[in-house]
Design an enzyme around this catalytic site. Structure first.
Site, PDB file in Angstrom:
ATOM      1  N   HIS A 143       0.793  -1.201   0.134  1.00  0.00           N
ATOM      2  CA  HIS A 143       0.053   0.143  -0.076  1.00  0.00           C
ATOM      3  C   HIS A 143       0.869   1.277   0.006  1.00  0.00           C
ATOM      4  O   HIS A 143       0.679   2.302  -0.827  1.00  0.00           O
ATOM      5  CB  HIS A 143      -1.089  -0.068   1.174  1.00  0.00           C
ATOM      6  CG  HIS A 143      -1.876   1.358   1.429  1.00  0.00           C
ATOM      7  ND1 HIS A 143      -2.993   1.398   0.994  1.00  0.00           N
ATOM      8  CD2 HIS A 143      -1.562   2.477   1.969  1.00  0.00           C
ATOM      9  CE1 HIS A 143      -3.640   2.533   1.370  1.00  0.00           C
ATOM     10  NE2 HIS A 143      -2.570   3.236   1.950  1.00  0.00           N
ATOM     11  N   GLU A 144       1.879   1.221   0.899  1.00  0.00           N
ATOM     12  CA  GLU A 144       2.822   2.588   0.939  1.00  0.00           C
ATOM     13  C   GLU A 144       3.719   2.658  -0.237  1.00  0.00           C
ATOM     14  O   GLU A 144       3.917   3.852  -0.775  1.00  0.00           O
ATOM     15  CB  GLU A 144       3.918   2.271   2.048  1.00  0.00           C
ATOM     16  CG  GLU A 144       2.772   2.210   3.347  1.00  0.00           C
ATOM     17  CD  GLU A 144       1.843   3.207   3.675  1.00  0.00           C
ATOM     18  OE1 GLU A 144       2.065   4.390   2.964  1.00  0.00           O
ATOM     19  OE2 GLU A 144       0.918   2.914   4.364  1.00  0.00           O
ATOM     20  N   HIS A 147       1.594   4.225  -3.062  1.00  0.00           N
ATOM     21  CA  HIS A 147       1.391   5.736  -2.827  1.00  0.00           C
ATOM     22  C   HIS A 147       2.832   6.109  -3.399  1.00  0.00           C
ATOM     23  O   HIS A 147       2.651   7.447  -4.209  1.00  0.00           O
ATOM     24  CB  HIS A 147       1.225   6.002  -1.491  1.00  0.00           C
ATOM     25  CG  HIS A 147      -0.004   6.144  -0.666  1.00  0.00           C
ATOM     26  ND1 HIS A 147      -0.884   6.533  -1.219  1.00  0.00           N
ATOM     27  CD2 HIS A 147      -0.306   5.469   0.711  1.00  0.00           C
ATOM     28  CE1 HIS A 147      -2.019   6.549  -0.279  1.00  0.00           C
ATOM     29  NE2 HIS A 147      -1.819   6.152   0.733  1.00  0.00           N
ATOM     30  N   GLU A 225      -6.269   6.848  -1.530  1.00  0.00           N
ATOM     31  CA  GLU A 225      -6.188   5.594  -0.583  1.00  0.00           C
ATOM     32  C   GLU A 225      -7.009   4.485  -1.432  1.00  0.00           C
ATOM     33  O   GLU A 225      -6.414   3.288  -1.254  1.00  0.00           O
ATOM     34  CB  GLU A 225      -6.997   5.909   0.822  1.00  0.00           C
ATOM     35  CG  GLU A 225      -6.384   6.714   1.728  1.00  0.00           C
ATOM     36  CD  GLU A 225      -5.001   6.043   1.891  1.00  0.00           C
ATOM     37  OE1 GLU A 225      -4.700   5.065   2.165  1.00  0.00           O
ATOM     38  OE2 GLU A 225      -4.212   6.954   1.806  1.00  0.00           O
TER      39      GLU A 225
END
Length: 290
Positions: A143-144, A147, A225
């Site tokens: 997930h990071e 980003h 997100e």
């Protein structure tokens, strides 16, 4: 969620300082506050300036604010796994290897920060490493990394720059209208007190408009997100990402502050979803399940 709140707080502080500088420049340079084009130009310079200064400082501030220990040489099996997992995901996402760090916190969270895709930091809390399974932690890391790969911090900076510009612009326009309305004469004393009242009014309006504008920034943050969750599902697997979110929903509310908040894996709850940097976890899970 840490990243966005630290970014927003830093941006607000820079905005306030630049706002004072802007008023001084108007006086020194003799710029007419009623000149719409001149006012808009100055607000754009300072509005985007505040955002980009915050962006350039983001990684340094994150390390200092949260005591992130960057892993130079892995010292144990957990650190080896952490670095190798981020390295693999970064290759698959098409970005340079980010710095990888750990910060001491009992909460389960992580964040990514950095001014560029190829100069970033991915940090995880000690609580996440010791509370999540490897599959769940892998999804959080993905997930990071997503980003970073999506360029979300730069996107947020541009959005914040536009918001800053119009907050500063309309605060001064409205303050000018109010100041003119209450001006009864043009004597020296009135002019002096009127200038002070104008600056105070601008300050108050910037705070008020800033709160309203934050809803716009938070809406964009929530959309990013969902996109980062989808990216994590591709890098680590949808089931792992869903499991990680379910695990987070059973944990304590994160205590991240500052600009880190928007780019953490988990966000704070709010009385209104309008002020949340992250969508509710149940919505994120539903989006992954399609």
């Amino acid at each position: 969620m840490k990243r966005i709140m630290l970014f927003l707080v830093t941006n607000l502080a820079v905005m306030l300082v630049l706002g004072v500088v802007l008023n001084i420049l108007f006086s020194v340079l003799g710029i007419n506050k009623s000149s719409i084009s001149g006012l808009l130009m100055f607000c754009a310079v300072f509005g985007f300036g505040g955002s980009f200064i915050s962006l350039l400082m983001s990684k340094w501030m994150a390390k200092r604010s949260y005591g992130v220990q960057v892993i130079e040489q892995p010292r144990n099996e957990t650190e080896h796994w952490l670095v190798s997992t981020v390295a693999r995901q970064a290759r698959e996402a098409g970005i340079k290897m980010p710095e990888v760090g750990i910060y001491d916190s009992p909460e389960m969270n992580a964040f990514a920060t950095g001014a560029r895709r190829d100069d970033s930091l991915v940090a995880v809390s000690s609580g996440l490493l010791y509370s999540m399974s490897r599959d769940e932690a892998e999804a959080v890391l993905a997930h990071e990394v997503s980003h970073v790969a999506n360029g979300d911090m730069v996107t947020l900076t541009l959005i914040q720059g536009v918001v800053n510009t119009f907050v500063m612009f309309f605060a001064r326009i409205v303050a000018g209208v109010i100041s003119n309305f209450f001006s009864s004469n043009n004597d020296e004393e009135s002019s002096s007190s009127g200038g002070f009242a104008y600056m105070i009014t601008v300050f108050v309006l910037e705070m008020a408009f800033g709160v309203l504008a934050s809803m716009i920034v938070m809406w964009f943050s929530r959309q990013r997100e969902f996109r980062a969750d989808a990216g994590a599902a591709k890098l680590a697997g949808r089931d792992k990402m869903i499991a990680a979110l379910q695990r987070l929903s059973r944990g304590a509310e994160p205590q991240m502050e500052g600009s880190m908040m928007a780019f953490g894996i988990n966000g704070k709850r709010s009385m209104s979803e309008l002020f949340m940097s992250h969508p509710p976890i149940e919505q994120r899970i539903a989006a992954l399940r399609g």
